[in-house]
Design a protein around this motif. Structure first.
Motif, PDB file in Angstrom:
ATOM      1  N   UNK A 105      15.029   2.827   8.778  1.00 12.63           N
ATOM      2  CA  UNK A 105      14.660   1.586   9.445  1.00 12.63           C
ATOM      3  C   UNK A 105      13.176   1.572   9.787  1.00 12.63           C
ATOM      4  N   UNK A 106      12.625   2.731  10.153  1.00  6.60           N
ATOM      5  CA  UNK A 106      11.181   2.828  10.387  1.00  6.60           C
ATOM      6  C   UNK A 106      10.420   2.688   9.074  1.00  6.60           C
ATOM      7  N   UNK A 107      10.954   3.296   8.018  1.00  9.05           N
ATOM      8  CA  UNK A 107      10.306   3.262   6.704  1.00  9.05           C
ATOM      9  C   UNK A 107      10.251   1.856   6.130  1.00  9.05           C
ATOM     10  N   UNK A 108      11.250   1.026   6.455  1.00 10.18           N
ATOM     11  CA  UNK A 108      11.372  -0.293   5.843  1.00 10.18           C
ATOM     12  C   UNK A 108      10.608  -1.383   6.595  1.00 10.18           C
TER      13      UNK A 108
ATOM     14  N   UNK B 238      -4.153  11.109  -3.710  1.00 11.91           N
ATOM     15  CA  UNK B 238      -4.775   9.896  -3.188  1.00 11.91           C
ATOM     16  C   UNK B 238      -4.364   9.716  -1.734  1.00 11.91           C
ATOM     17  N   UNK B 239      -5.102   8.880  -1.034  1.00 14.71           N
ATOM     18  CA  UNK B 239      -4.806   8.555   0.356  1.00 14.71           C
ATOM     19  C   UNK B 239      -4.226   7.148   0.424  1.00 14.71           C
ATOM     20  N   UNK B 240      -3.251   6.919   1.296  1.00 12.33           N
ATOM     21  CA  UNK B 240      -2.675   5.569   1.410  1.00 12.33           C
ATOM     22  C   UNK B 240      -3.707   4.508   1.778  1.00 12.33           C
ATOM     23  N   UNK B 241      -4.787   4.915   2.457  1.00  8.58           N
ATOM     24  CA  UNK B 241      -5.818   3.940   2.826  1.00  8.58           C
ATOM     25  C   UNK B 241      -6.507   3.347   1.598  1.00  8.58           C
ATOM     26  N   UNK B 242      -6.461   4.055   0.462  1.00 11.43           N
ATOM     27  CA  UNK B 242      -7.088   3.545  -0.758  1.00 11.43           C
ATOM     28  C   UNK B 242      -6.384   2.299  -1.295  1.00 11.43           C
TER      29      UNK B 242
ATOM     30  N   UNK C  63       2.961  -0.237   4.708  1.00 14.37           N
ATOM     31  CA  UNK C  63       2.224   0.865   5.336  1.00 14.37           C
ATOM     32  C   UNK C  63       3.181   1.869   5.960  1.00 14.37           C
ATOM     33  N   UNK C  64       4.257   1.383   6.597  1.00 12.41           N
ATOM     34  CA  UNK C  64       5.250   2.289   7.184  1.00 12.41           C
ATOM     35  C   UNK C  64       5.966   3.079   6.104  1.00 12.41           C
ATOM     36  N   UNK C  65       6.155   2.458   4.928  1.00 10.97           N
ATOM     37  CA  UNK C  65       6.798   3.178   3.832  1.00 10.97           C
ATOM     38  C   UNK C  65       5.959   4.376   3.401  1.00 10.97           C
ATOM     39  N   UNK C  66       4.626   4.179   3.360  1.00 11.28           N
ATOM     40  CA  UNK C  66       3.756   5.297   3.003  1.00 11.28           C
ATOM     41  C   UNK C  66       3.745   6.357   4.095  1.00 11.28           C
ATOM     42  N   UNK C  67       3.913   5.934   5.332  1.00 10.62           N
ATOM     43  CA  UNK C  67       3.840   6.873   6.460  1.00 10.62           C
ATOM     44  C   UNK C  67       5.116   7.682   6.608  1.00 10.62           C
TER      45      UNK C  67
ATOM     46  N   UNK D 279      -0.617   6.902  -8.839  1.00 15.47           N
ATOM     47  CA  UNK D 279       0.297   5.985  -8.156  1.00 15.47           C
ATOM     48  C   UNK D 279       1.448   5.611  -9.084  1.00 15.47           C
ATOM     49  N   UNK D 280       1.155   5.403 -10.354  1.00 10.84           N
ATOM     50  CA  UNK D 280       2.220   5.105 -11.313  1.00 10.84           C
ATOM     51  C   UNK D 280       3.212   6.263 -11.403  1.00 10.84           C
TER      52      UNK D 280
END
Length: 362
Positions: free
Chosen positions: A244-247, A69-73, A251-255, A87-88
């Protein structure tokens, strides 16, 4: 050619973990066959390696599930039923990874600390080692419990409706009533505690080594051996910056999720490798002995010297085995450290090499 970030994590993790496996296997070979003294620190490092392999397997499934899947979904309600199952699966792998990652680092640190416990003959040093063991054990246990019970009802941690709700921009959207805390706080706490404990473990033996009255070259060599762990500190620092970037946001977590996993592999494996490489010096000790034997035979061919030459030189290097006297009495440095012979015995009438503290032998 495009490579998925998750696939890169698996490739890098497989490479580093395989290297760690070779290093730990050689460590066991040296400790069992060359010295015959496999200890608790070796078994703890083996446990850390097993959890590192478990992390790699989890990373593999994280890559497989997230690639479907894509995070945009996440922001498109019509797409959510199609990706709910994968996702689960991703949420479950992250839930398990939080605990396995913490345990892997814990066993690496305990392996080093139990090695320090064996060589610790100074009372203060020994107490500091025990205190650090307690600190690492307590925060690891607390972190694992917190990770397992992120939600009051643990299965809610991988509930997709709650996960998708955080991406809804409509404030009127009814969110599920899940009693869970933000896992970012746990991750930040674990990263800070890991970095702090890494620094403490690195600095613990330094004062003792600096107190030894040995030539500066030998003193720096001993400090260098114990400072190899700085590799793990660097990796832990970089991972904390990525976290720190992830948190910053969902959206940043997915990136930055793949980057976080990548540096987690680097951190764990660098700790295993840096803590085990010094033991591999035993592989080269036989060659050194053979070379010394050839030199000795050449010397024996020369005319004999007069009797009463003073016996063994005080500057003759001696490999002092550890874990054979439990850290009591004379210093019990590991067999990968070469120290002057007078440092290994107080009964050799040597006044050149002594600890500065009257009650400190190491």
């Amino acid at each position: 050619m495009y490579l998925r970030p998750g696939f890169v994590v698996v490739i890098v993790g497989a490479t580093l973990t395989s290297l760690s496996t070779v290093i730990v296997a050689l460590r066991y070979y040296c400790r069992h066959f060359l010295t015959g003294s496999v200890g608790v620190s070796d078994h703890l490092m083996l446990a850390a390696l097993m959890f590192t392999w478990a992390n790699l397997v989890i990373n593999y499934y994280q890559d497989i599930t997230s690639s479907k899947f894509k995070p945009s979904y996440f922001r498109i309600p019509e797409k959510r039923p199609e990706i709910a199952a994968t996702v689960r699966g991703t949420l479950i792998t992250w839930w398990v990874y939080r605990m396995s990652y913490i345990l892997a680092l814990c066993f690496v640190k305990l392996s080093l600390l139990f090695f320090y416990r064996v060589i610790a003959t100074h009372r203060t040093f020994r107490r500091l080692v025990y205190a650090t063991i307690g600190f690492v054990s307590i925060y690891t246990f607390a972190s694992c419990i917190a990770a397992a019970f992120q939600c009051l009802h643990p299965p809610d941690a991988w509930d997709t409706s709650g996960f998708f709700a955080q991406f809804d921009r409509d404030p009127n959207t009814k969110k599920p009533n899940l009693r869970c805390y933000d896992p970012v706080r746990l991750w930040v706490f674990c990263a800070a505690a890991n970095l702090l404990s890494d620094v403490i473990i690195l600095l613990l033996p330094i004062p003792t080594l600096l107190s030894l009255r040995v030539p500066m070259s030998k003193r720096l060599a001993l400090i260098g051996i114990f400072s190899i762990g700085i590799m793990a500190i660097v990796a832990s620092s970089v991972r904390m910056w990525v976290m720190m970037l992830w948190a910053e946001s969902p959206s940043a977590s997915a990136r930055f999720g793949a980057d976080l996993l990548l540096w987690g592999q680097v951190e764990t494996n660098s700790g295993i490798i840096s803590a085990s490489v010094p033991f591999l010096r035993l592989l080269f000790r036989r060659r050194e002995k053979e070379e010394r034997g050839v030199t000795q035979r050449k010397i024996d061919m020369s005319p004999p010297k007069p009797m009463g030459g003073g016996g063994t030189s005080q500057n003759k290097p001696l490999e002092i085995e550890y874990e054979k006297n439990g850290g009591e009495g004379s210093p019990s440095w590991g067999p990968f450290i070469t120290v002057p012979e007078s440092l290994g015995s107080a009964s050799r009438n040597s006044t050149l090499v002594e600890p500065t503290h009257p009650h400190m032998t190491v």
